[in-house]
Motif scaffolding. Structure first.
Motif, PDB file in Angstrom:
ATOM      1  N   THR A  28     -18.568  59.304  45.674  1.00 21.33           N
ATOM      2  CA  THR A  28     -17.634  59.749  44.641  1.00 21.33           C
ATOM      3  C   THR A  28     -16.388  58.897  44.706  1.00 21.33           C
ATOM      4  O   THR A  28     -16.207  58.078  45.619  1.00 21.33           O
ATOM      5  CB  THR A  28     -17.258  61.224  44.847  1.00 21.33           C
ATOM      6  N   THR A  29     -15.513  59.100  43.723  1.00 21.29           N
ATOM      7  CA  THR A  29     -14.254  58.341  43.724  1.00 21.29           C
ATOM      8  C   THR A  29     -13.254  58.869  44.741  1.00 21.29           C
ATOM      9  O   THR A  29     -12.203  58.269  44.961  1.00 21.29           O
ATOM     10  CB  THR A  29     -13.612  58.404  42.331  1.00 21.29           C
ATOM     11  N   GLY A  30     -13.582  60.002  45.374  1.00 22.26           N
ATOM     12  CA  GLY A  30     -12.682  60.601  46.348  1.00 22.26           C
ATOM     13  C   GLY A  30     -11.745  61.617  45.772  1.00 22.26           C
ATOM     14  O   GLY A  30     -10.836  62.091  46.466  1.00 22.26           O
ATOM     15  N   HIS A  31     -11.915  61.952  44.518  1.00 22.30           N
ATOM     16  CA  HIS A  31     -11.057  62.944  43.883  1.00 22.30           C
ATOM     17  C   HIS A  31     -11.880  64.159  43.457  1.00 22.30           C
ATOM     18  O   HIS A  31     -13.081  64.048  43.188  1.00 22.30           O
ATOM     19  CB  HIS A  31     -10.355  62.359  42.659  1.00 22.30           C
ATOM     20  N   ALA A  32     -11.224  65.298  43.443  1.00 20.13           N
ATOM     21  CA  ALA A  32     -11.870  66.528  42.992  1.00 20.13           C
ATOM     22  C   ALA A  32     -10.872  67.341  42.190  1.00 20.13           C
ATOM     23  O   ALA A  32      -9.661  67.254  42.406  1.00 20.13           O
ATOM     24  CB  ALA A  32     -12.385  67.335  44.186  1.00 20.13           C
ATOM     25  N   TRP A  33     -11.399  68.116  41.263  1.00 20.34           N
ATOM     26  CA  TRP A  33     -10.558  68.980  40.418  1.00 20.34           C
ATOM     27  C   TRP A  33     -10.998  70.430  40.600  1.00 20.34           C
ATOM     28  O   TRP A  33     -12.205  70.716  40.703  1.00 20.34           O
ATOM     29  CB  TRP A  33     -10.698  68.600  38.951  1.00 20.34           C
ATOM     30  N   ASP A  34     -10.062  71.289  40.662  1.00 22.60           N
ATOM     31  CA  ASP A  34     -10.350  72.709  40.846  1.00 22.60           C
ATOM     32  C   ASP A  34     -11.203  72.970  42.084  1.00 22.60           C
ATOM     33  O   ASP A  34     -12.049  73.864  42.119  1.00 22.60           O
ATOM     34  CB  ASP A  34     -11.055  73.301  39.620  1.00 22.60           C
TER      35      ASP A  34
END
Length: 311
Positions: free
Chosen positions: A16-22
Motif C-alpha cells: 500500500t502507499t502507507g496511508h489509511a483513512w478512517d
C-alpha cells in the motif's frame, strides 16, 4: 476523515502507499501490468520515429518535412518530392499493386483483338470496371452517367441506333477523331405548309402518324430537288453511316423529341422544328486522341459497344 500511517506491512502482502483513512480504508500500490507498460513505451518510440519520417510539427510559418519521399511521373518526367498525401497517391496510382495489375490488363487488351476481348470473361470484367470509371470521368457530362444521352443534343448510347456505325472499329474511330453532326436549315427553303408536309412524311415512315395526302406531298419534297433530303438520309430514308444521318424508319429519335409528344400535331411540330432550324454546331463531339491513351480509347470502344449491344 483522519489520515494515519498503517502498521508495518509484511513483505509478501499487497503493498500500500502507507496511508489509511478512517482506520482501515487503505490505498493499494499495485504496479501497472508489464504488458501495458511495454505497450506505452512502444507508442512513445513509434511517435518519435513518426516525427522524423513524416511531416509533423509546425515550425513558425512552416513545418517539419520528414525524411520520406515519393517518386512518380508527371508531365513525362520523373519527379521525387517530400512525402505528402498527394505525392503518395500519385506514386501509388503509378506503381502500387493495383496500378501494376491494372497496367497488366491494359497491356493484354492492347495486344488482343476485339473478338478475343469479347470472348474473355476476365478481360470483359476489367473493361466493365475500368470503362465505367473512364466513362463517368470523361463522357458522362454529355451522355449521362448511364449513357442515355440528351434528346436534341447528345446521342443515346444504350440503344441500338448508331449514326456513325456501331462496330468496334467505328466506335474506336469516333472516340479517337470526334464527330461533327450537321443538317442544314430549311426554313429559308421550304414554307410552313411544306415543312408540315415533310414532317408528316418523316413521321409516317416509322408509323408515328398515318400516311395521308400531307405525307404524300412530303414524300415528293423529300425525294425531289426541292428538299433533296434523300441525298443525306438515303433513298430508303435509313440514313447513311458515313454522313452520320439518322435512320428515319425506326422509332429512335435523337433530335426531335417525338416520344414526349402526346398528339400527332405535337409530333409534327417536334419534327418540323428540327427540319426548320437544322443541326448546326450543336452535335459536336471532341476528338479524344491525346486526351486518352490509345489503350484507354480501345477499352472505351469495347465498353460503349456493350452499352447498346453493338453491331
Amino acid at each position: 476523515m483522519s489520515e494515519t500511517t498503517t502498521n508495518q506491512q509484511k513483505p509478501t502482502a499487497v503493498q500500500t502507499t502507507g496511508h489509511a483513512w478512517d482506520g482501515d480504508l487503505q490505498e493499494f500500490n499495485n504496479p501497472l501490468p508489464r504488458w501495458w507498460l511495454w505497450s506505452f513505451y512502444a507508442t512513445v518510440v513509434f511517435a518519435v520515429i513518426y516525427w522524423f519520417l513524416y511531416p509533423t510539427w509546425p515550425v513558425g510559418s512552416s513545418w517539419t518535412k520528414g525524411v520520406l519521399s515519393a517518386t512518380f511521373t508527371e508531365g513525362g518526367k520523373q519527379e521525387t518530392m517530400r512525402w505528402n498525401t498527394r505525392s503518395a497517391l500519385l506514386e501509388d496510382l503509378q506503381t502500387g499493386a493495383d496500378a501494376t495489375r491494372q497496367r497488366e490488363y491494359f497491356e493484354k487488351i492492347a495486344a488482343a483483338d476485339f473478338a478475343t476481348i469479347q470472348k474473355d470473361p476476365q478481360m470483359l470484367a476489367f473493361v466493365n470496371q475500368a470503362g465505367k470509371r473512364i466513362f463517368e470521368t470523361n463522357c458522362s457530362a454529355c451522355h449521362g452517367r448511364g449513357g442515355q444521352g440528351v434528346v436534341g443534343l447528345f446521342p443515346n448510347l444504350v440503344d441500338d441506333d448508331w449514326l456513325w456505325g456501331g462496330t468496334f472499329k467505328d466506335i474506336q474511330y469516333t472516340i479517337t477523331h470526334g464527330r461533327n453532326g450537321y443538317m442544314p436549315s430549311f426554313k429559308g427553303t421550304l414554307n410552313t405548309a411544306q415543312l408540315d408536309d415533310v414532317a408528316s412524311y418523316v413521321l409516317s415512315l416509322s408509323g408515328e402518324v398515318q400516311a395521308d395526302e400531307a405525307s404524300a406531298r412530303g414524300k415528293q419534297i423529300f425525294e425531289g430537288p426541292v428538299g433533296g433530303c434523300y441525298m443525306c438520309h438515303g433513298d430508303a430514308a435509313k440514313g447513311i453511316k458515313s454522313m452520320g444521318s439518322a435512320n428515319l424508319t425506326d422509332k429512335i429519335w435523337t433530335l426531335a423529341n417525338v416520344p414526349a409528344a402526346t398528339t400527332p400535331e405535337a409530333k409534327i411540330e417536334a419534327v418540323k422544328a428540327v427540319v426548320s432550324n437544322g443541326v448546326i454546331n450543336v452535335r459536336t463531339m471532341p476528338a479524344w486522341d491525346g486526351r486518352m491513351s490509345a489503350d484507354e480509347i480501345k477499352l472505351m470502344a469495347v465498353y460503349i459497344h456493350q452499352l447498346g449491344g453493338g453491331q
